[in-house]
Design a protein around this motif. Sequence first.
Motif, PDB file in Angstrom:
ATOM      1  N   ARG A  23      30.419  11.243  15.196  1.00 35.49           N
ATOM      2  CA  ARG A  23      29.073  11.430  15.748  1.00 35.49           C
ATOM      3  C   ARG A  23      28.547  12.835  15.473  1.00 35.49           C
ATOM      4  N   GLU A  24      29.417  13.828  15.618  1.00 32.86           N
ATOM      5  CA  GLU A  24      29.013  15.211  15.348  1.00 32.86           C
ATOM      6  C   GLU A  24      28.607  15.366  13.883  1.00 32.86           C
ATOM      7  N   LEU A  25      29.397  14.769  12.992  1.00 34.59           N
ATOM      8  CA  LEU A  25      29.090  14.875  11.569  1.00 34.59           C
ATOM      9  C   LEU A  25      27.790  14.153  11.229  1.00 34.59           C
ATOM     10  N   ALA A  26      27.567  13.003  11.854  1.00 33.89           N
ATOM     11  CA  ALA A  26      26.322  12.264  11.605  1.00 33.89           C
ATOM     12  C   ALA A  26      25.104  13.096  12.005  1.00 33.89           C
ATOM     13  N   VAL A 171      39.056  18.559  29.082  1.00 30.78           N
ATOM     14  CA  VAL A 171      38.775  17.130  28.927  1.00 30.78           C
ATOM     15  C   VAL A 171      38.531  16.856  27.446  1.00 30.78           C
ATOM     16  N   ASP A 172      38.916  15.666  26.988  1.00 33.81           N
ATOM     17  CA  ASP A 172      38.727  15.315  25.584  1.00 33.81           C
ATOM     18  C   ASP A 172      37.300  14.872  25.295  1.00 33.81           C
ATOM     19  N   GLY A 173      36.668  14.217  26.277  1.00 35.61           N
ATOM     20  CA  GLY A 173      35.302  13.763  26.087  1.00 35.61           C
ATOM     21  C   GLY A 173      34.566  13.671  27.405  1.00 35.61           C
ATOM     22  N   ILE A 174      33.252  13.902  27.373  1.00 40.28           N
ATOM     23  CA  ILE A 174      32.435  13.800  28.581  1.00 40.28           C
ATOM     24  C   ILE A 174      31.047  13.301  28.189  1.00 40.28           C
ATOM     25  N   SER A 175      30.528  12.349  28.957  1.00 44.59           N
ATOM     26  CA  SER A 175      29.174  11.859  28.698  1.00 44.59           C
ATOM     27  C   SER A 175      28.513  11.463  30.012  1.00 44.59           C
ATOM     28  N   LEU A 176      27.195  11.571  30.033  1.00 46.50           N
ATOM     29  CA  LEU A 176      26.444  11.211  31.236  1.00 46.50           C
ATOM     30  C   LEU A 176      26.577   9.722  31.533  1.00 46.50           C
ATOM     31  N   GLU A 177      26.693   8.926  30.505  1.00 51.18           N
ATOM     32  CA  GLU A 177      26.751   7.475  30.700  1.00 51.18           C
ATOM     33  C   GLU A 177      28.115   7.006  31.182  1.00 51.18           C
ATOM     34  N   HIS A 178      29.182   7.567  30.606  1.00 47.80           N
ATOM     35  CA  HIS A 178      30.519   7.043  30.887  1.00 47.80           C
ATOM     36  C   HIS A 178      31.421   7.969  31.694  1.00 47.80           C
ATOM     37  N   GLY A 179      31.037   9.215  31.872  1.00 45.32           N
ATOM     38  CA  GLY A 179      31.881  10.147  32.615  1.00 45.32           C
ATOM     39  C   GLY A 179      32.933  10.793  31.743  1.00 45.32           C
ATOM     40  N   LEU A 180      34.149  10.951  32.280  1.00 40.13           N
ATOM     41  CA  LEU A 180      35.219  11.671  31.587  1.00 40.13           C
ATOM     42  C   LEU A 180      36.119  10.703  30.830  1.00 40.13           C
ATOM     43  N   SER A 181      36.536  11.118  29.640  1.00 44.76           N
ATOM     44  CA  SER A 181      37.436  10.289  28.845  1.00 44.76           C
ATOM     45  C   SER A 181      38.534  11.146  28.234  1.00 44.76           C
ATOM     46  N   GLU A 211      28.760  14.871  25.510  1.00 42.97           N
ATOM     47  CA  GLU A 211      28.231  13.593  25.020  1.00 42.97           C
ATOM     48  C   GLU A 211      29.102  12.978  23.925  1.00 42.97           C
ATOM     49  N   THR A 212      30.425  13.088  24.117  1.00 42.09           N
ATOM     50  CA  THR A 212      31.374  12.376  23.267  1.00 42.09           C
ATOM     51  C   THR A 212      32.245  11.488  24.146  1.00 42.09           C
ATOM     52  N   ASN A 213      32.717  10.402  23.576  1.00 44.26           N
ATOM     53  CA  ASN A 213      33.539   9.445  24.319  1.00 44.26           C
ATOM     54  C   ASN A 213      34.853   9.212  23.586  1.00 44.26           C
ATOM     55  N   LYS A 214      35.944   9.245  24.322  1.00 44.19           N
ATOM     56  CA  LYS A 214      37.265   9.080  23.734  1.00 44.19           C
ATOM     57  C   LYS A 214      37.889   7.743  24.146  1.00 44.19           C
ATOM     58  N   TYR A 215      39.134   7.603  23.831  1.00 40.69           N
ATOM     59  CA  TYR A 215      39.882   6.352  23.972  1.00 40.69           C
ATOM     60  C   TYR A 215      39.889   5.778  25.387  1.00 40.69           C
ATOM     61  N   LEU A 216      40.088   6.621  26.390  1.00 45.39           N
ATOM     62  CA  LEU A 216      40.296   6.144  27.756  1.00 45.39           C
ATOM     63  C   LEU A 216      39.297   6.769  28.725  1.00 45.39           C
ATOM     64  N   TYR A 217      38.460   5.936  29.345  1.00 47.68           N
ATOM     65  CA  TYR A 217      37.586   6.416  30.415  1.00 47.68           C
ATOM     66  C   TYR A 217      38.402   6.445  31.703  1.00 47.68           C
ATOM     67  N   PHE A 218      38.411   7.612  32.389  1.00 48.34           N
ATOM     68  CA  PHE A 218      39.294   7.692  33.546  1.00 48.34           C
ATOM     69  C   PHE A 218      38.651   8.193  34.832  1.00 48.34           C
ATOM     70  N   ALA A 219      37.456   8.762  34.772  1.00 49.90           N
ATOM     71  CA  ALA A 219      36.859   9.266  36.006  1.00 49.90           C
ATOM     72  C   ALA A 219      35.360   9.487  35.831  1.00 49.90           C
ATOM     73  N   PRO A 220      34.597   9.376  36.925  1.00 42.52           N
ATOM     74  CA  PRO A 220      33.166   9.697  36.874  1.00 42.52           C
ATOM     75  C   PRO A 220      32.965  11.201  36.883  1.00 42.52           C
ATOM     76  N   LEU A 221      31.734  11.637  36.658  1.00 47.57           N
ATOM     77  CA  LEU A 221      31.427  13.069  36.662  1.00 47.57           C
ATOM     78  C   LEU A 221      31.711  13.714  38.013  1.00 47.57           C
ATOM     79  N   SER A 222      31.730  12.924  39.058  1.00 48.83           N
ATOM     80  CA  SER A 222      31.967  13.468  40.402  1.00 48.83           C
ATOM     81  C   SER A 222      33.381  14.004  40.582  1.00 48.83           C
TER      82      SER A 222
END
Length: 250
Positions: A23-26, A171-181, A211-222
């Motif tokens: 996504r970053e490269l795109a 954290v490996d990834g964080i996004s507003l839509e999915h939280g922490l991954s 705004e990147t998403n990784k393999y495992l979603y594990f927690a909300p932003l809270s």
Amino acid sequence: MNFQHRKQLILQTVDERGSVDVRELADLLQTSEMTVRRDLVQLAASGLLYRTRGGAMKVSMATDSFRFEHKAAVNAERKDYICQLAAQEIREGDVIFMDCGSTVFRLCQFIRNKRITVVTNSLPVVAELMSSEVTVNLVGGEVDKERQAVHGLMAEEHIARYRANRAFMGVDGISLEHGLSANSEKEASIAMAIARQTDKVYLLCDSSKLETNKYLYFAPLSLFDVLITDAEAKPDVVSAYQKAGVTLIH
């Protein structure tokens, strides 16, 4: 933009950052993710980079089994900027948790002279702080040689025995839509264990992970209270996080 031009920019970016997402490269190349994936396949076939889940990395990092030293050196200036901000949040006498993230590790250089207690599952953090003013508490359990960290049920039980004023986690990834991954269940479970035992959780995250998403979603932003990132974070992304109620320092 033709392939040769894209190739040059892709290899330059991978060389500078160590690893990069599709996504970053795109975004950088102003092209589709499908085109980027096709380019990465071709470059990997030529031995110029190593394909990963969702991106690519330098061949030297891949052949060295993700050595911790390499991860800590990737985006070093950004990480140091973040850690300087994080160090300003720590008070004398604090008990803090530090996880095994490569960004969190770079916090060590800024807290060496503080009279605080650090509880950590990171072997590099312990080694770095052994000759400092900091009192160090190493979490017990099974050692992950690749990550140079302690993980598992016993480690989580150890963490549950302590209470900290602040925690500093990566954290490996964080996004507003999915939280922490995360890329690993081990690191996700340690993060959850730390957050449960802490008054205030700080997430140390360089801007490339926003705004990147990784393999495992594990927690909300809270899960965390404060997000600390670097000055290169895009203004529109910063604004979106703030509008979502995230306390952000950058």
